[in-house]
Design a protein around this motif. Structure first.
Motif, mmCIF file in Angstrom:
data_model
loop_
_atom_site.group_PDB
_atom_site.id
_atom_site.type_symbol
_atom_site.label_atom_id
_atom_site.label_comp_id
_atom_site.label_asym_id
_atom_site.label_seq_id
_atom_site.Cartn_x
_atom_site.Cartn_y
_atom_site.Cartn_z
ATOM 1 N N GLU A 101 0.828 -1.219 0.000
ATOM 2 C CA GLU A 101 0.000 0.000 0.000
ATOM 3 C C GLU A 101 0.856 1.260 0.000
ATOM 4 N N GLU A 102 1.939 1.264 0.768
ATOM 5 C CA GLU A 102 2.835 2.431 0.788
ATOM 6 C C GLU A 102 3.530 2.591 -0.565
ATOM 7 N N LEU A 103 3.919 1.488 -1.177
ATOM 8 C CA LEU A 103 4.550 1.561 -2.494
ATOM 9 C C LEU A 103 3.574 2.095 -3.536
ATOM 10 N N ILE A 104 2.338 1.628 -3.500
ATOM 11 C CA ILE A 104 1.311 2.116 -4.425
ATOM 12 C C ILE A 104 1.116 3.619 -4.249
ATOM 13 N N ALA A 105 1.047 4.069 -2.999
ATOM 14 C CA ALA A 105 0.808 5.486 -2.716
ATOM 15 C C ALA A 105 1.924 6.382 -3.248
ATOM 16 N N HIS A 106 3.107 5.834 -3.436
ATOM 17 C CA HIS A 106 4.262 6.617 -3.903
ATOM 18 C C HIS A 106 4.642 6.314 -5.347
ATOM 19 N N THR A 107 3.728 5.675 -6.091
ATOM 20 C CA THR A 107 4.040 5.264 -7.461
ATOM 21 C C THR A 107 2.898 5.631 -8.396
ATOM 22 N N PRO A 108 3.166 6.429 -9.425
ATOM 23 C CA PRO A 108 2.122 6.662 -10.432
ATOM 24 C C PRO A 108 1.706 5.327 -11.056
ATOM 25 N N ASP A 109 0.500 5.278 -11.582
ATOM 26 C CA ASP A 109 -0.026 4.050 -12.185
ATOM 27 C C ASP A 109 0.891 3.584 -13.316
ATOM 28 N N GLN A 110 1.429 2.374 -13.172
ATOM 29 C CA GLN A 110 2.339 1.788 -14.150
ATOM 30 C C GLN A 110 2.539 0.311 -13.808
ATOM 31 N N PRO A 111 3.049 -0.478 -14.733
ATOM 32 C CA PRO A 111 3.333 -1.882 -14.419
ATOM 33 C C PRO A 111 4.467 -1.997 -13.397
ATOM 34 N N TRP A 112 4.460 -3.115 -12.706
ATOM 35 C CA TRP A 112 5.550 -3.468 -11.800
ATOM 36 C C TRP A 112 6.219 -4.724 -12.342
ATOM 37 N N TRP A 113 7.516 -4.828 -12.133
ATOM 38 C CA TRP A 113 8.243 -6.059 -12.424
ATOM 39 C C TRP A 113 8.308 -6.871 -11.131
ATOM 40 N N LEU A 114 7.887 -8.120 -11.197
ATOM 41 C CA LEU A 114 7.901 -9.039 -10.062
ATOM 42 C C LEU A 114 8.894 -10.150 -10.361
ATOM 43 N N ALA A 115 9.789 -10.428 -9.432
ATOM 44 C CA ALA A 115 10.811 -11.460 -9.647
ATOM 45 C C ALA A 115 10.762 -12.483 -8.517
ATOM 46 N N TYR A 116 10.751 -13.741 -8.909
ATOM 47 C CA TYR A 116 10.662 -14.859 -7.972
ATOM 48 C C TYR A 116 11.926 -15.707 -8.077
ATOM 49 N N LEU A 117 12.632 -15.838 -6.968
ATOM 50 C CA LEU A 117 13.879 -16.590 -6.931
ATOM 51 C C LEU A 117 13.604 -18.084 -7.053
ATOM 52 N N ASP A 118 14.296 -18.722 -7.976
ATOM 53 C CA ASP A 118 14.144 -20.154 -8.203
ATOM 54 C C ASP A 118 15.109 -20.916 -7.301
ATOM 55 N N THR A 119 14.591 -21.358 -6.146
ATOM 56 C CA THR A 119 15.398 -22.143 -5.211
ATOM 57 C C THR A 119 15.249 -23.639 -5.472
ATOM 58 N N GLY A 120 14.278 -23.999 -6.299
ATOM 59 C CA GLY A 120 13.978 -25.400 -6.530
ATOM 60 C C GLY A 120 12.968 -25.941 -5.538
ATOM 61 N N ALA A 121 12.669 -25.168 -4.493
ATOM 62 C CA ALA A 121 11.751 -25.644 -3.462
ATOM 63 C C ALA A 121 10.602 -24.677 -3.185
ATOM 64 N N HIS A 122 10.559 -23.544 -3.868
ATOM 65 C CA HIS A 122 9.544 -22.540 -3.578
ATOM 66 C C HIS A 122 8.819 -22.104 -4.845
ATOM 67 N N ASP A 123 7.612 -21.612 -4.665
ATOM 68 C CA ASP A 123 6.752 -21.199 -5.776
ATOM 69 C C ASP A 123 7.382 -20.039 -6.545
ATOM 70 N N ILE A 124 7.549 -20.224 -7.851
ATOM 71 C CA ILE A 124 8.080 -19.152 -8.702
ATOM 72 C C ILE A 124 7.026 -18.667 -9.697
ATOM 73 N N VAL A 125 5.771 -19.054 -9.492
ATOM 74 C CA VAL A 125 4.600 -18.593 -10.217
ATOM 75 C C VAL A 125 4.542 -19.083 -11.666
ATOM 76 N N PHE A 126 5.604 -18.907 -12.419
ATOM 77 C CA PHE A 126 5.663 -19.363 -13.813
ATOM 78 C C PHE A 126 6.834 -20.346 -13.936
ATOM 79 N N PRO A 127 6.647 -21.599 -13.558
ATOM 80 C CA PRO A 127 7.760 -22.544 -13.494
ATOM 81 C C PRO A 127 8.433 -22.859 -14.823
ATOM 82 N N HIS A 128 7.759 -22.621 -15.943
ATOM 83 C CA HIS A 128 8.345 -22.955 -17.244
ATOM 84 C C HIS A 128 8.903 -21.738 -17.965
#
Length: 185
Positions: A62-89
């Motif tokens: 919420e604080e990040l949204i309040a300080h950011t004009p409307d735009q896409p965000w880049w989301l990065a998920y670390l591939d540990t081999g044991a945790h959800d990375i959202v797009f595994p392929h």
């Protein structure tokens, strides 16, 4: 490249999208281990024991949204081999010490809902690294840390410090990033 989720197509990021981070951090114990030394202010933040993971993550976003004009965000998920990375392929990008991340262009709603099971808490949804398209701030939690590093404009860091759910502490670029009361793994 595109990947599908939630009935939509999402852009998968490449090394070019994180080139401003890759190779611009410094090994050590300071906030600049996770955040390039290019921002006006820095902080560390973590989920306090008396705050739920949902309350903490929502307060931060919420604080990040309040300080950011409307735009896409880049989301990065670390591939540990044991945790959800959202797009595994999806293809990976390399950051820090050749750690592999899945990078996807989405937004704050997806940052709070996509992941199931966070490596630091066992629950929670936040990506391991995220930033807006304009690169005005960066949030990054390194693999073995129980806290999160933030770099951005002064007003954002000041607001995070005032939010009791964010448990944020201002740090200088050369200062130890370890929040008081936490231990390094």
């Amino acid at each position: 490249m595109q990947a599908s989720r939630d009935g939509r197509s999402w852009r998968i990021g490449t090394a070019t999208d994180v080139a401003w981070i890759a190779g611009h951090t410094t090994a050590g114990i300071s906030v600049t281990t996770a955040i390039p030394p290019i921002f006006d202010a820095y902080a560390t933040t973590y989920q306090a024991a008396d705050v739920t993971v949902d309350a903490y993550e929502n307060a931060l976003v919420e604080e990040l949204i309040a300080h950011t004009p409307d735009q896409p965000w880049w989301l990065a998920y670390l591939d540990t081999g044991a945790h959800d990375i959202v797009f595994p392929h999806a293809p990976r990008v390399s950051l820090y010490w050749d750690w592999s991340y899945v990078l996807v262009e989405a937004g704050p709603e997806q940052a709070l809902t996509w992941r199931t099971g966070h490596m630091r808490h066992g629950h929670g949804s936040l990506p391991d690294l995220f930033f807006p398209a304009a690169r005005s701030w960066l949030v990054s939690a390194l693999w073995d840390d129980t806290w999160t590093c933030v770099g951005g404009p002064e007003p954002l860091i000041a607001t995070l410090q005032r939010n009791p759910l964010a448990t944020a502490r201002r740090v200088q670029p050369d200062e130890d990033a370890l929040p008081p009361g936490l231990t390094r793994e």
